[in-house]
Design a protein around this motif. Structure first.
Motif, mmCIF file in Angstrom:
data_model
loop_
_atom_site.group_PDB
_atom_site.id
_atom_site.type_symbol
_atom_site.label_atom_id
_atom_site.label_comp_id
_atom_site.label_asym_id
_atom_site.label_seq_id
_atom_site.Cartn_x
_atom_site.Cartn_y
_atom_site.Cartn_z
ATOM 1 N N ILE A 156 10.044 -44.339 35.287
ATOM 2 C CA ILE A 156 10.764 -45.223 34.365
ATOM 3 C C ILE A 156 12.109 -44.599 33.978
ATOM 4 N N ASP A 157 13.160 -45.431 33.946
ATOM 5 C CA ASP A 157 14.470 -45.005 33.446
ATOM 6 C C ASP A 157 14.372 -44.962 31.927
ATOM 7 N N LYS A 158 14.525 -43.781 31.347
ATOM 8 C CA LYS A 158 14.351 -43.620 29.906
ATOM 9 C C LYS A 158 15.359 -44.457 29.107
ATOM 10 N N ALA A 159 16.553 -44.637 29.630
ATOM 11 C CA ALA A 159 17.597 -45.385 28.916
ATOM 12 C C ALA A 159 17.305 -46.877 28.857
ATOM 13 N N THR A 160 16.711 -47.435 29.924
ATOM 14 C CA THR A 160 16.515 -48.885 29.990
ATOM 15 C C THR A 160 15.061 -49.313 29.821
ATOM 16 N N GLY B 102 16.307 -39.771 46.307
ATOM 17 C CA GLY B 102 16.795 -39.620 44.942
ATOM 18 C C GLY B 102 18.282 -39.379 44.846
ATOM 19 N N SER B 103 19.051 -39.785 45.848
ATOM 20 C CA SER B 103 20.486 -39.512 45.821
ATOM 21 C C SER B 103 21.227 -40.321 44.759
ATOM 22 N N ASN B 104 20.549 -41.223 44.081
ATOM 23 C CA ASN B 104 21.158 -42.017 43.010
ATOM 24 C C ASN B 104 20.695 -41.575 41.612
ATOM 25 N N MET B 105 20.099 -40.412 41.488
ATOM 26 C CA MET B 105 19.463 -39.999 40.235
ATOM 27 C C MET B 105 20.378 -39.221 39.289
ATOM 28 N N TYR B 106 21.641 -39.007 39.656
ATOM 29 C CA TYR B 106 22.554 -38.244 38.803
ATOM 30 C C TYR B 106 22.571 -38.776 37.373
ATOM 31 N N ASP B 107 22.566 -37.860 36.421
ATOM 32 C CA ASP B 107 22.706 -38.171 34.985
ATOM 33 C C ASP B 107 21.554 -39.000 34.427
ATOM 34 N N LYS B 108 20.428 -39.068 35.109
ATOM 35 C CA LYS B 108 19.300 -39.885 34.646
ATOM 36 C C LYS B 108 18.263 -39.028 33.935
ATOM 37 N N ASP B 109 17.615 -39.631 32.967
ATOM 38 C CA ASP B 109 16.393 -39.094 32.368
ATOM 39 C C ASP B 109 15.303 -40.080 32.750
ATOM 40 N N THR B 110 14.263 -39.583 33.419
ATOM 41 C CA THR B 110 13.189 -40.450 33.878
ATOM 42 C C THR B 110 11.860 -39.980 33.300
ATOM 43 N N VAL B 111 10.957 -40.921 33.104
ATOM 44 C CA VAL B 111 9.643 -40.634 32.533
ATOM 45 C C VAL B 111 8.599 -41.245 33.458
ATOM 46 N N VAL B 112 7.523 -40.492 33.717
ATOM 47 C CA VAL B 112 6.447 -41.001 34.557
ATOM 48 C C VAL B 112 5.396 -41.667 33.677
ATOM 49 N N PHE B 113 5.059 -42.917 33.971
ATOM 50 C CA PHE B 113 3.973 -43.640 33.315
ATOM 51 C C PHE B 113 2.806 -43.687 34.285
ATOM 52 N N GLU B 114 1.587 -43.416 33.780
ATOM 53 C CA GLU B 114 0.393 -43.392 34.627
ATOM 54 C C GLU B 114 -0.699 -44.271 34.028
ATOM 55 N N THR B 115 -1.474 -44.914 34.913
ATOM 56 C CA THR B 115 -2.632 -45.707 34.514
ATOM 57 C C THR B 115 -3.784 -45.348 35.451
ATOM 58 N N VAL B 116 -4.980 -45.136 34.880
ATOM 59 C CA VAL B 116 -6.176 -44.832 35.669
ATOM 60 C C VAL B 116 -7.068 -46.072 35.690
ATOM 61 N N TYR B 117 -7.533 -46.419 36.907
ATOM 62 C CA TYR B 117 -8.402 -47.579 37.111
ATOM 63 C C TYR B 117 -9.742 -47.109 37.677
ATOM 64 N N ASP B 118 -10.820 -47.811 37.315
ATOM 65 C CA ASP B 118 -12.118 -47.518 37.933
ATOM 66 C C ASP B 118 -12.206 -48.278 39.257
ATOM 67 N N ALA B 119 -13.329 -48.145 39.963
ATOM 68 C CA ALA B 119 -13.493 -48.760 41.286
ATOM 69 C C ALA B 119 -13.410 -50.282 41.236
ATOM 70 N N ALA B 120 -13.734 -50.881 40.086
ATOM 71 C CA ALA B 120 -13.677 -52.339 39.936
ATOM 72 C C ALA B 120 -12.275 -52.823 39.556
#
Length: 176
Positions: free
Chosen positions: A45-49, A84-102
């Motif tokens: 995720i782009d932290k700014a937007t 990632g050649s477009n990542m200059y000056d960015k702050d990014t955050v990883v969002f994660e979701t865990v799902y079961d087999a269903a």
């Protein structure tokens, strides 16, 4: 319950921008059922937007990993590989979701201000050089008007870290 830590080559601040990036997000989990199948899905995720980041080709940056825990707590690594050649000056955050087999959501970690899952990319450091070229044309036999021309062309070459080149020219003509 999950928590995550994101890094590129073990770093998460001032990360070098490159055409081929591998970001590893280590997802710590607890209270999962032993021996059950789970899938963890992540998005950068782009932290700014607050929007999902897109790589240099315009594709959303996402990843997923399937795992089967042998203990109710542990960790799993999710590997994001992208241009990632477009990542200059960015702050990014990883969002994660865990799902079961269903396909049911078991846990989610989406904290835009979590420093552990934030990756800060290097700042753009543009460089440039100035060049001047002069040409002159003196009158010679057969010229109708017998004037002296001086052309001065000044151009600036601006090379960005991305490899893009911007060329700016100024042309001045002087007749005597």
């Amino acid at each position: 319950e999950i928590g995550t830590t994101a890094a590129v080559k073990g770093e998460n601040t001032d990360v070098k921008v490159d055409k081929e990036i591998t970001l590893i997000d280590t997802v710590e989990y607890s209270n999962l059922l032993r021996g059950e199948n789970y899938t963890v899905k992540g998005k950068l995720i782009d932290k700014a937007t607050g929007q999902v980041m897109k790589d240099a080709q315009g594709k959303e940056i996402t990843a997923e990993a399937e795992f089967k825990p042998w203990k109710s707590h542990g960790n799993v690594k999710v590997k994001f590989t992208f241009d990632g050649s477009n990542m200059y000056d960015k702050d990014t955050v990883v969002f994660e979701t865990v799902y079961d087999a269903a396909g049911h959501v078991i846990a989610r970690h989406e904290d835009i201000n979590d420093e552990g899952q934030t990756v800060t990319w290097e700042k753009l450091d543009p460089g440039y050089e100035m060049y001047k070229v002069r040409t002159t044309k003196a009158p010679k036999k057969g010229d109708l008007f017998g004037f002296h021309a001086l052309d001065e062309v000044e151009y600036e070459v601006h090379v960005e870290n991305t490899g893009n080149i911007v060329l700016t020219t100024t042309v001045t003509d002087t007749f005597t």
